[in-house]
Design an enzyme around this catalytic site. Structure first.
Site, mmCIF file in Angstrom:
data_model
loop_
_atom_site.group_PDB
_atom_site.id
_atom_site.type_symbol
_atom_site.label_atom_id
_atom_site.label_comp_id
_atom_site.label_asym_id
_atom_site.label_seq_id
_atom_site.Cartn_x
_atom_site.Cartn_y
_atom_site.Cartn_z
ATOM 1 N N GLY A 35 0.823 -1.214 0.000
ATOM 2 C CA GLY A 35 0.000 0.000 0.000
ATOM 3 C C GLY A 35 0.848 1.250 0.000
ATOM 4 O O GLY A 35 0.625 2.163 0.787
ATOM 5 N N ALA A 36 1.820 1.288 -0.924
ATOM 6 C CA ALA A 36 2.778 2.406 -0.912
ATOM 7 C C ALA A 36 2.499 3.422 -2.009
ATOM 8 O O ALA A 36 3.328 4.270 -2.302
ATOM 9 C CB ALA A 36 4.203 1.873 -1.033
ATOM 10 N N ARG A 45 0.274 5.777 -1.938
ATOM 11 C CA ARG A 45 -0.068 7.094 -1.386
ATOM 12 C C ARG A 45 -0.026 7.043 0.139
ATOM 13 O O ARG A 45 0.254 5.983 0.712
ATOM 14 C CB ARG A 45 -1.449 7.556 -1.870
ATOM 15 C CG ARG A 45 -2.553 6.563 -1.681
ATOM 16 C CD ARG A 45 -3.740 6.855 -2.620
ATOM 17 N NE ARG A 45 -4.596 5.690 -2.752
ATOM 18 C CZ ARG A 45 -5.543 5.366 -1.905
ATOM 19 N NH1 ARG A 45 -5.789 6.117 -0.863
ATOM 20 N NH2 ARG A 45 -6.257 4.268 -2.074
ATOM 21 N N ALA A 55 -11.431 -4.263 14.937
ATOM 22 C CA ALA A 55 -11.141 -5.699 15.091
ATOM 23 C C ALA A 55 -9.930 -6.077 14.246
ATOM 24 O O ALA A 55 -9.053 -6.837 14.692
ATOM 25 C CB ALA A 55 -12.356 -6.520 14.678
ATOM 26 N N ASN A 81 1.555 -2.237 5.339
ATOM 27 C CA ASN A 81 0.887 -0.949 5.545
ATOM 28 C C ASN A 81 -0.490 -0.879 4.881
ATOM 29 O O ASN A 81 -1.345 -0.093 5.298
ATOM 30 C CB ASN A 81 1.796 0.170 5.002
ATOM 31 C CG ASN A 81 1.065 1.473 4.839
ATOM 32 O OD1 ASN A 81 0.866 2.219 5.785
ATOM 33 N ND2 ASN A 81 0.609 1.756 3.612
ATOM 34 N N TYR A 101 -12.902 -2.269 11.418
ATOM 35 C CA TYR A 101 -11.532 -1.725 11.384
ATOM 36 C C TYR A 101 -10.820 -1.964 12.722
ATOM 37 O O TYR A 101 -9.663 -2.385 12.765
ATOM 38 C CB TYR A 101 -11.620 -0.235 11.065
ATOM 39 C CG TYR A 101 -10.298 0.455 10.875
ATOM 40 C CD1 TYR A 101 -9.573 0.312 9.692
ATOM 41 C CD2 TYR A 101 -9.767 1.279 11.877
ATOM 42 C CE1 TYR A 101 -8.357 0.964 9.514
ATOM 43 C CE2 TYR A 101 -8.560 1.931 11.697
ATOM 44 C CZ TYR A 101 -7.858 1.781 10.518
ATOM 45 O OH TYR A 101 -6.657 2.426 10.349
HETATM 46 P P1 NAP Z 1 -4.649 5.541 2.279
HETATM 47 O O1 NAP Z 1 -4.139 6.904 2.027
HETATM 48 O O2 NAP Z 1 -6.089 5.236 2.058
HETATM 49 O O3 NAP Z 1 -3.758 4.518 1.409
HETATM 50 C C1 NAP Z 1 -4.006 3.151 1.481
HETATM 51 C C2 NAP Z 1 -2.961 2.397 0.695
HETATM 52 O O4 NAP Z 1 -3.255 0.994 0.826
HETATM 53 C C3 NAP Z 1 -3.003 2.725 -0.787
HETATM 54 O O5 NAP Z 1 -1.681 2.736 -1.280
HETATM 55 C C4 NAP Z 1 -3.776 1.547 -1.377
HETATM 56 O O6 NAP Z 1 -3.394 1.261 -2.707
HETATM 57 C C5 NAP Z 1 -3.331 0.411 -0.470
HETATM 58 N N1 NAP Z 1 -4.256 -0.714 -0.490
HETATM 59 C C6 NAP Z 1 -5.555 -0.741 -0.099
HETATM 60 N N2 NAP Z 1 -6.066 -1.970 -0.268
HETATM 61 C C7 NAP Z 1 -5.052 -2.745 -0.769
HETATM 62 C C8 NAP Z 1 -4.955 -4.114 -1.146
HETATM 63 N N3 NAP Z 1 -5.989 -4.949 -1.049
HETATM 64 N N4 NAP Z 1 -3.772 -4.560 -1.616
HETATM 65 C C9 NAP Z 1 -2.700 -3.731 -1.720
HETATM 66 N N5 NAP Z 1 -2.742 -2.425 -1.390
HETATM 67 C C10 NAP Z 1 -3.908 -1.947 -0.921
HETATM 68 O O7 NAP Z 1 -4.339 5.058 3.761
HETATM 69 P P2 NAP Z 1 -3.339 5.659 4.877
HETATM 70 O O8 NAP Z 1 -4.077 6.657 5.669
HETATM 71 O O9 NAP Z 1 -2.041 6.016 4.266
HETATM 72 O O10 NAP Z 1 -3.173 4.374 5.817
HETATM 73 C C11 NAP Z 1 -2.105 3.466 5.687
HETATM 74 C C12 NAP Z 1 -2.154 2.479 6.833
HETATM 75 O O11 NAP Z 1 -2.109 3.170 8.078
HETATM 76 C C13 NAP Z 1 -3.439 1.646 6.874
HETATM 77 O O12 NAP Z 1 -3.140 0.334 7.300
HETATM 78 C C14 NAP Z 1 -4.272 2.368 7.896
HETATM 79 O O13 NAP Z 1 -5.225 1.525 8.491
HETATM 80 C C15 NAP Z 1 -3.211 2.808 8.873
HETATM 81 N N6 NAP Z 1 -3.620 3.937 9.715
HETATM 82 C C16 NAP Z 1 -3.903 5.158 9.170
HETATM 83 C C17 NAP Z 1 -4.293 6.198 10.004
HETATM 84 C C18 NAP Z 1 -4.587 7.580 9.488
HETATM 85 O O14 NAP Z 1 -4.970 8.427 10.303
HETATM 86 N N7 NAP Z 1 -4.450 7.859 8.214
HETATM 87 C C19 NAP Z 1 -4.384 5.993 11.375
HETATM 88 C C20 NAP Z 1 -4.103 4.738 11.890
HETATM 89 C C21 NAP Z 1 -3.719 3.733 11.050
HETATM 90 P P3 NAP Z 1 -4.427 1.355 -3.946
HETATM 91 O O15 NAP Z 1 -4.896 2.765 -4.010
HETATM 92 O O16 NAP Z 1 -3.610 0.924 -5.108
HETATM 93 O O17 NAP Z 1 -5.550 0.408 -3.603
#
Ligand code: NAP
Length: 246
Positions: free
Chosen positions: A11-12, A14, A156, A89, A154
């Site tokens: 998930g890199a 963005r 869980a 990630n 989420y």
């Molecule tokens: P984001 O901006 O929505 O980006 C999500 C990334 O995950 C995208 O690169 C997406 O790629 C990829 N992805 C989603 N489903 C996938 C799959 N089935 N296989 C491979 N790649 C997949 O999310 P983020 O905010 O950066 O969050 C990243 C991580 O941190 C997540 O695990 C999230 O739960 C965790 N987190 C975030 C926050 C926050 O406040 N933002 C807080 C706590 C934890 P595609 O676009 O190509 O699908």
């Protein structure tokens, strides 16, 4: 420094994953930028890394797909003969109140966030044990520790990631492989853009450092956990949340 290290970041394309990919590449690692649907965005990340003099390539794989992950990790091991770093990630949200949540919304989040991390660890672990070294970092969340209304799926998944991290750490420790989790608080990305202003305001009240987190805050922590300096840290959950959980 991470020179000569091969690092996989799921998930890199963005958000937090992109920041991690840039940070690890800046420290010298060859980074595999995984994505699911956002091909162009992932290619831009690779280009950014290369423009800065780093090494990267992208690889499409839906981490929720067991067979696809077997091929993904297998291809990389065949190509590089090793994987030093795995950062799980990739993650999604499908928020809804529990009484309205569909089975599909529940399963989609568990399949990507929890099973996705299992799949890649499952296929990387044999190689890391053979190498007698490796670093795995799994992305948890503050929500996996304290829960959140509208996010039973989420929460869980992230609580599961924490328990799985500790179990994997116990399985792999004897061969020098460390497994840790990072639990971000509220970080400014596409994922949190979707939150309503009132939900964000409510969460802000719970952040002692009184600001949203930046993707770089998470990336720097991950970069430390995968470095040689963190060799005596395993099975831990590092909270990077401005003090939300203390
Ligand atoms: P984001 O901006 O929505 O980006 C999500 C990334 O995950 C995208 O690169 C997406 O790629 C990829 N992805 C989603 N489903 C996938 C799959 N089935 N296989 C491979 N790649 C997949 O999310 P983020 O905010 O950066 O969050 C990243 C991580 O941190 C997540 O695990 C999230 O739960 C965790 N987190 C975030 C926050 C926050 O406040 N933002 C807080 C706590 C934890 P595609 O676009 O190509 O699908």
């Amino acid at each position: 420094m991470l020179d000569e290290k091969v690092a996989v970041v799921t998930g890199a394309s963005r958000g937090i994953g992109k920041a991690i990919a840039l940070e690890l590449a800046a420290k010298g690692a060859r980074v595999i930028v995984n994505y699911n649907g956002s091909k162009e965005a992932a290619e831009t990340v690779v280009q950014e890394i290369q423009d800065a003099g780093g090494n990267a390539e992208c690889y499409q794989c839906d981490v929720a797909d067991f067979k696809a992950c077997e091929k993904f990790i297998g291809d990389l091991i065949q190509k590089y003969k090793k994987i030093d770093i795995l950062v799980n990630n990739a993650g999604i949200v499908r928020d809804n109140l529990m009484m309205k949540m569909s089975e599909q919304e529940f399963d989609a989040v568990l399949n990507t966030n929890l099973k996705g991390s299992f799949h890649t660890m499952r296929f990387v672990s044999r190689q890391m044990l053979k190498q007698r070294q490796g670093r795995i970092v799994n992305m948890a969340s503050v929500v996996g520790v304290v829960g959140n209304a509208g996010q039973v799926n989420y929460a869980a998944s992230k609580a599961g990631v924490i328990a799985m991290t500790k179990s994997a750490a116990k399985e792999l420790a004897s061969r020098g492989v460390t497994v840790n989790a990072v639990a971000p608080g509220l970080i400014q990305t596409d994922m949190t853009e979707k939150l309503s202003d009132s939900a964000k305001e409510k969460m802000m009240e719970q952040i002692p450092l009184a600001r949203l987190g930046r993707t770089e805050d998470i990336a720097k922590t991950v970069a430390f956990l995968v470095s040689d300096d963190a060799g005596y840290i395993t099975g831990q959950v590092i909270h990077v949340d401005g003090g939300m959980v203390m």
